[in-house]
Motif scaffolding. Structure first.
Motif, mmCIF file in Angstrom:
data_model
loop_
_atom_site.group_PDB
_atom_site.id
_atom_site.type_symbol
_atom_site.label_atom_id
_atom_site.label_comp_id
_atom_site.label_asym_id
_atom_site.label_seq_id
_atom_site.Cartn_x
_atom_site.Cartn_y
_atom_site.Cartn_z
ATOM 1 N N VAL A 42 16.166 5.479 9.224
ATOM 2 C CA VAL A 42 15.953 6.896 9.516
ATOM 3 C C VAL A 42 16.042 7.184 11.009
ATOM 4 N N ASN A 43 15.365 6.386 11.832
ATOM 5 C CA ASN A 43 15.207 6.722 13.252
ATOM 6 C C ASN A 43 16.215 6.026 14.154
ATOM 7 N N ASN A 103 8.120 -1.005 6.324
ATOM 8 C CA ASN A 103 8.194 0.103 7.277
ATOM 9 C C ASN A 103 9.291 -0.106 8.311
ATOM 10 N N GLU A 104 9.550 -1.363 8.709
ATOM 11 C CA GLU A 104 10.564 -1.620 9.734
ATOM 12 C C GLU A 104 11.950 -1.227 9.236
ATOM 13 N N ASP A 123 8.585 -6.536 6.298
ATOM 14 C CA ASP A 123 8.211 -6.454 7.710
ATOM 15 C C ASP A 123 8.009 -7.825 8.326
ATOM 16 N N GLU A 124 7.503 -8.776 7.574
ATOM 17 C CA GLU A 124 7.285 -10.121 8.106
ATOM 18 C C GLU A 124 8.605 -10.780 8.471
ATOM 19 N N ALA A 125 9.638 -10.558 7.668
ATOM 20 C CA ALA A 125 10.952 -11.117 7.983
ATOM 21 C C ALA A 125 11.590 -10.398 9.164
ATOM 22 N N MET A 126 11.442 -9.073 9.243
ATOM 23 C CA MET A 126 12.021 -8.321 10.353
ATOM 24 C C MET A 126 11.360 -8.679 11.677
ATOM 25 N N LEU A 143 7.932 3.291 1.846
ATOM 26 C CA LEU A 143 6.741 3.518 2.666
ATOM 27 C C LEU A 143 5.477 3.450 1.826
ATOM 28 N N HIS A 144 5.506 4.037 0.629
ATOM 29 C CA HIS A 144 4.322 3.990 -0.230
ATOM 30 C C HIS A 144 4.084 2.590 -0.792
#
Length: 455
Positions: free
Chosen positions: A279-280, A272-273, A305-308, A266-267
């Motif tokens: 986690v969620n 983030n994805e 994130d771009e790939a996800m 995250l840092h």
């Protein structure tokens, strides 16, 4: 300027204290006070940071001293940043003190007392304030040389009754401090578990091959069984307890390590994805923590994130799709960017086992980096060594990986072409044997035309 004023006041304060004590008094015209007021400001700050003011004050009270002072440029621009960071770490105060004491000799050696060039190149050796360390002073081609490397740029720059200061072009590093820095840089004193491959298990006995039986495995040894035996049998079930050195003793805090690497993602930004899925959307973070607690090691190939964002709703909508995707990006080995790149450079293509049982991810060298997968569904090592702690290694990639059979199935679905018209085939009715016999009998009596089924 303020630092020089405060440092000078500190020296004067120490002098005032010594006036009331049994130690000899140091005058305000001392070479130490002159050093703190000179243009060697960085060296003065290092002496104060190393808590050596009192040590140098006691040395001056007993005999003359000679200080070899590097200029500010030598301490700022010409000093290795890693070595400078090493000196300023709180745990390395002793190394910083030894380094500074190596620049002071308990004698008065001015330009007139400097050893002349004898032609042998040996010069003269002088004991420093650092125990068992000496400085070699010699003259070469008319220039004053220290230890055969550093030159004196400002001879007799500051002269006082109790000592003098020579300006030199570079920092002098004693052998003991260099050895401490090399040990720290090679991580021999703080290294975690060395990278290791997945355990090799004999399928007949389900035991590690060529392993001597021991009653009590040592702390930190790899588990007895492969990682697949410790995984959860399904995405919705809790992980099964793994045998081996883990269990109730838990030599490793896997949950904290997994939480640490997710916070690092995250840092770091751009992942983030994947953190949200771990986690969620799934319970994979908890399962990974339990695996690490049992002694297993993991390498995470983390799509950014771009790939996800390129994943379609069909691939994520199926039951257990998120878990299957993440499992294919988890390698039960500890691999770093360096180890993977060396492997593909040496062997060409390398297959790594994944936690998706029965599927392996292929790695090869491409464009000076490591490429995972093949075809359109491939990803390059984009952000190497995002997180490495000896148990978990996170490597950022710029694509989402899928097994080869899934890639072929998706390619067939996405292949363009005209729609194929469905042809409805009507089965031809067959007349029964009994009906044929009946119609032949009726035909013999002339009644064949009365039954439509006989036409």
């Amino acid at each position: 300027m303020n630092v020089q004023i405060y440092t000078t006041l500190g020296i004067l304060f120490l002098i005032a204290i010594n006036a009331n004590s049994s130690s000899p008094q140091i005058s305000s015209n001392s070479v130490l006070v002159a050093l703190l007021d000179s243009h060697y400001t960085d060296l003065s700050e290092l002496i104060e940071k190393a808590l050596l003011l009192q040590t140098l004050e006691q040395a001056v009270s007993h005999h003359n001293i000679t200080i070899f002072a590097p200029d500010n440029e030598a301490l700022t621009r010409h000093l290795d940043p890693q070595f400078k960071r090493f000196l300023f770490e709180p745990g390395n105060l002793k190394s910083l003190q030894n380094l500074l004491l190596f620049h002071v000799i308990p004698y008065r050696v001015g330009s007139d007392d400097w050893p002349e060039d004898s032609g042998t190149g040996s010069g003269a050796h002088f004991q420093t304030l650092l125990t068992e360390e000496q400085l070699q002073l010699m003259t070469s081609s008319g220039r004053k040389v220290i230890n055969g490397l550093g030159f004196v740029t400002r001879p007799d720059d500051v002269t006082r009754h109790d000592g003098l200061i020579h300006g030199i072009e570079k920092l002098l590093v004693p052998r003991s401090v260099q050895e401490d820095f090399n040990r720290r840089r090679s991580l021999t004193s703080i290294s975690a578990v060395q990278p290791e491959g997945a355990p090799v298990v004999d399928p007949r006995t389900n035991r590690l091959k060529n392993k001597k039986p021991v009653t009590e495995p040592p702390a930190g040894s790899p588990p007895e069984l492969p990682v697949y035996d410790a995984m959860a049998p399904g995405p919705g079930l809790a992980p099964a307890p793994a045998p081996g050195p883990g269990g109730p003793r838990h030599h490793f805090d896997g949950e904290s390590q997994v939480k640490d690497f997710i916070q690092t993602l995250l840092h770091y930004g751009g992942y983030n994805e994947l953190a949200d899925i771990l986690v969620n959307l799934t319970a994979l973070a908890t399962e990974m923590g339990k695996l690490v607690s049992e002694g297993y090691v993991l390498t995470v190939l983390a799509p950014n994130d771009e790939a996800m964002a390129k994943l379609t709703a069909e691939r994520l909508g199926e039951a257990g799709a998120a878990e299957s995707i993440v499992y294919y990006h988890l390698i039960p080995e500890y691999q770093t960017e360096e180890s993977m790149y060396n492997s593909v450079r040496r062997f060409g293509k390398v297959e790594y086992d994944t936690l998706r049982v029965g599927h392996k991810v292929v790695a090869e060298e491409a464009d000076g980096s490591v490429k995972f997968g093949s075809g359109e569904e491939s990803g390059y090592l984009f952000d190497p060594d995002i997180y490495t702690d000896g148990r978990i290694s996170v490597q950022g990639i710029d694509g989402v990986l899928f097994p080869k059979e899934e890639e072929e199935r998706e390619a067939v679905k996405a292949r363009p072409g005209p729609p194929v018209a469905e042809v409805k085939v009507v089965a031809k009715q067959k007349r029964g044997k009994l009906l044929e016999v009946t119609c032949s009998i009726l035909g013999a009596f002339g009644q064949h035309s009365r039954f439509t089924s006989c036409h």
